[in-house]
Design an enzyme around this catalytic site. Structure first.
Site, short mmCIF file in Angstrom:
data_model
loop_
_atom_site.label_atom_id
_atom_site.label_comp_id
_atom_site.label_asym_id
_atom_site.label_seq_id
_atom_site.Cartn_x
_atom_site.Cartn_y
_atom_site.Cartn_z
N ASN A 129 8.96 -6.22 -65.56
CA ASN A 129 8.66 -7.60 -65.96
C ASN A 129 7.14 -7.73 -66.16
OD1 ASN A 129 7.88 -10.36 -65.68
ND2 ASN A 129 9.95 -10.82 -64.97
N HIS B 180 3.39 -11.36 -65.56
CA HIS B 180 2.12 -11.58 -64.87
C HIS B 180 0.93 -10.95 -65.60
CE1 HIS B 180 3.84 -13.96 -61.82
NE2 HIS B 180 4.76 -13.03 -61.60
N ARG C 245 -7.41 -17.26 -69.41
CA ARG C 245 -8.59 -17.41 -70.25
C ARG C 245 -8.19 -18.02 -71.61
NH1 ARG C 245 -13.23 -14.16 -68.62
NH2 ARG C 245 -13.40 -14.78 -66.46
N HIS D 175 9.94 -13.57 -69.47
CA HIS D 175 10.53 -14.89 -69.28
C HIS D 175 9.74 -15.89 -70.13
CE1 HIS D 175 11.87 -18.14 -66.12
NE2 HIS D 175 12.18 -18.48 -67.35
N ARG E 75 9.05 -19.30 -70.57
CA ARG E 75 9.27 -20.55 -69.82
C ARG E 75 9.07 -21.75 -70.71
NH1 ARG E 75 9.32 -21.50 -64.53
NH2 ARG E 75 9.64 -19.71 -63.21
N ARG F 25 3.81 -20.80 -69.55
CA ARG F 25 2.66 -20.48 -68.67
C ARG F 25 2.24 -19.02 -68.75
NH1 ARG F 25 5.47 -20.99 -62.75
NH2 ARG F 25 6.20 -22.95 -63.59
N HIS F 26 3.13 -18.14 -69.20
CA HIS F 26 2.72 -16.73 -69.37
C HIS F 26 3.13 -16.18 -70.73
CE1 HIS F 26 6.64 -16.40 -67.45
NE2 HIS F 26 6.18 -16.59 -66.24
N GLU G 10 14.46 -13.38 -70.31
CA GLU G 10 14.95 -14.37 -69.34
C GLU G 10 14.71 -15.75 -69.92
OE1 GLU G 10 12.73 -13.91 -65.76
OE2 GLU G 10 13.46 -11.91 -65.39
N THR H 242 7.77 -19.56 -59.11
CA THR H 242 8.52 -18.49 -59.76
C THR H 242 9.98 -18.94 -59.75
OG1 THR H 242 9.09 -16.14 -59.66
CG2 THR H 242 8.73 -17.23 -57.56
N THR H 243 10.88 -18.11 -60.32
CA THR H 243 12.29 -18.51 -60.33
C THR H 243 12.80 -18.60 -58.88
OG1 THR H 243 12.44 -17.23 -62.35
CG2 THR H 243 14.50 -18.03 -61.42
N GLU I 97 22.79 -10.42 -62.48
CA GLU I 97 21.59 -9.93 -61.80
C GLU I 97 21.49 -10.70 -60.49
OE1 GLU I 97 17.94 -9.25 -64.00
OE2 GLU I 97 16.76 -9.92 -62.29
N HIS J 196 13.87 -9.64 -58.26
CA HIS J 196 13.03 -10.64 -57.61
C HIS J 196 12.47 -10.18 -56.26
CE1 HIS J 196 11.12 -14.47 -57.06
NE2 HIS J 196 11.42 -14.69 -58.31
N GLY K 87 8.58 -7.01 -61.35
CA GLY K 87 7.36 -7.41 -62.04
C GLY K 87 6.15 -7.54 -61.14
N HIS K 88 6.15 -8.55 -60.29
CA HIS K 88 4.95 -8.94 -59.56
C HIS K 88 4.32 -7.78 -58.78
CE1 HIS K 88 2.72 -11.21 -56.35
NE2 HIS K 88 2.26 -11.78 -57.43
N1 PXP Z 1 14.50 -11.02 -62.48
C1 PXP Z 1 14.43 -12.36 -62.72
C2 PXP Z 1 15.63 -13.05 -63.25
C3 PXP Z 1 13.22 -13.07 -62.50
O1 PXP Z 1 13.17 -14.38 -62.75
C4 PXP Z 1 12.09 -12.36 -62.05
C5 PXP Z 1 10.79 -13.08 -61.87
O2 PXP Z 1 10.31 -13.52 -63.10
C6 PXP Z 1 12.21 -10.97 -61.83
C7 PXP Z 1 13.43 -10.35 -62.03
C8 PXP Z 1 11.06 -10.15 -61.34
O3 PXP Z 1 10.68 -10.61 -60.08
P1 PXP Z 1 9.30 -10.10 -59.43
O4 PXP Z 1 8.22 -10.50 -60.38
O5 PXP Z 1 9.25 -10.83 -58.13
O6 PXP Z 1 9.42 -8.62 -59.28
#
Ligand code: PXP
Length: 241
Positions: A10, A13, A21, A48, A50, A54-55, A75, A105-106, A156, A195, A217-218
């Site tokens: 993901n 971020h 910026r 994602h 949104r 925002r990203h 997403e 976040t979600t 998921e 997540h 992702g994060h």
């Molecule tokens: N899967 C879904 C459906 C999500 O909403 C997210 C967060 O955007 C992720 C996976 C990835 O989560 P993380 O960034 O915490 O790893």
């Protein structure tokens, strides 16, 4: 032997860093992120779009769906606007997620039972366009069954609660994940997770029955900062001297 778990990276971020910026910098380049994730062994890129943008931006969806050398998992919230964007850009997967404007976040999974009619209709439209659909849900048997009835191809499971829980509650949440994964497989649904996942969770996560894919992702974007800072500083020192 158990199949390998497919990693979806993901990159939301990375886009967040660009957006702080006001997207005035050419970096970080999302297509470059795809190349690097692929070189590292990722099989998919998750983004994602949104409602508040925002990203990831609309132009990212267009360019990633057109040019990325990995499958795109988009997403999105269950809205007409997002459905039209998905149908136009044709990602390989759409992951239906709940979305609240103010959330960091979600937060939590989708209530497929409550939103059944809308989700079934969107899933049907996407499937007709050959886009596969997963439902981002809590590990609940009722939500798995509703996802199957909706016509989804995968579920998921939201692992965010399991990641944060401790002791007996963590064990109980893992048991829920196992039971929900078994039910999903029985109903012909692919099992994905996502997540809050970090290296520390890999061992338990890969032991989940029928697991095909993890979207992370994060943690990966954060580790790429510490793993990559030395190289980028070295380049700048060289450029300045
Ligand atoms: N899967 C879904 C459906 C999500 O909403 C997210 C967060 O955007 C992720 C996976 C990835 O989560 P993380 O960034 O915490 O790893």
């Amino acid at each position: 032997m158990k199949n390998k778990v497919r990693l979806g990276v993901n990159i939301d971020h990375a886009a967040t860093l660009r957006q702080v910026r006001g997207a005035t910098t050419p970096y970080p380049n999302m297509l470059e992120m795809v190349k690097l994730a692929k070189a590292g062994g990722a099989k998919q890129i998750t983004i994602h779009l949104r409602e508040d943008r925002r990203h990831i931006q609309d132009y990212d969806v267009i360019s990633l769906c057109k040019k990325a050398s990995l499958e795109i998992n988009l997403e999105m919230g269950a809205t007409e606007e997002m459905t039209k964007i998905a149908l136009k850009n044709k990602p390989t997967w759409v992951c239906m997620v709940p979305e609240k404007r103010a959330e960091l976040t979600t937060e939590g999974g989708l209530n497929v039972l409550k939103g059944f009619k809308t989700l079934e209709s969107i899933t049907h439209r996407l499937a007709k366009a050959k886009i596969k659909v997963s439902m981002f849900i809590e590990p609940s048997i009722a939500q798995v069954e509703a996802s199957a009835l909706c016509g989804a191809h995968a579920v998921e499971f939201h692992t965010g609660s399991w990641v944060l829980l401790k002791g007996a509650k963590k064990k109980a949440e893992y048991k829920r994940l196992v039971e929900a994964a078994i039910e999903a497989n029985r109903l012909g649904l692919r099992v994905h997770v996502g997540h809050g996942l970090d290296y520390a969770h890999a061992k338990m996560i890969k032991s989940l029955p029928h697991l095909v894919e993890a979207n992370i992702g994060h943690s990966l974007i954060c580790y790429s900062l510490t793993d990559g800072l030395k190289t980028s500083v070295q380049k700048m020192v060289k450029a300045l001297n």
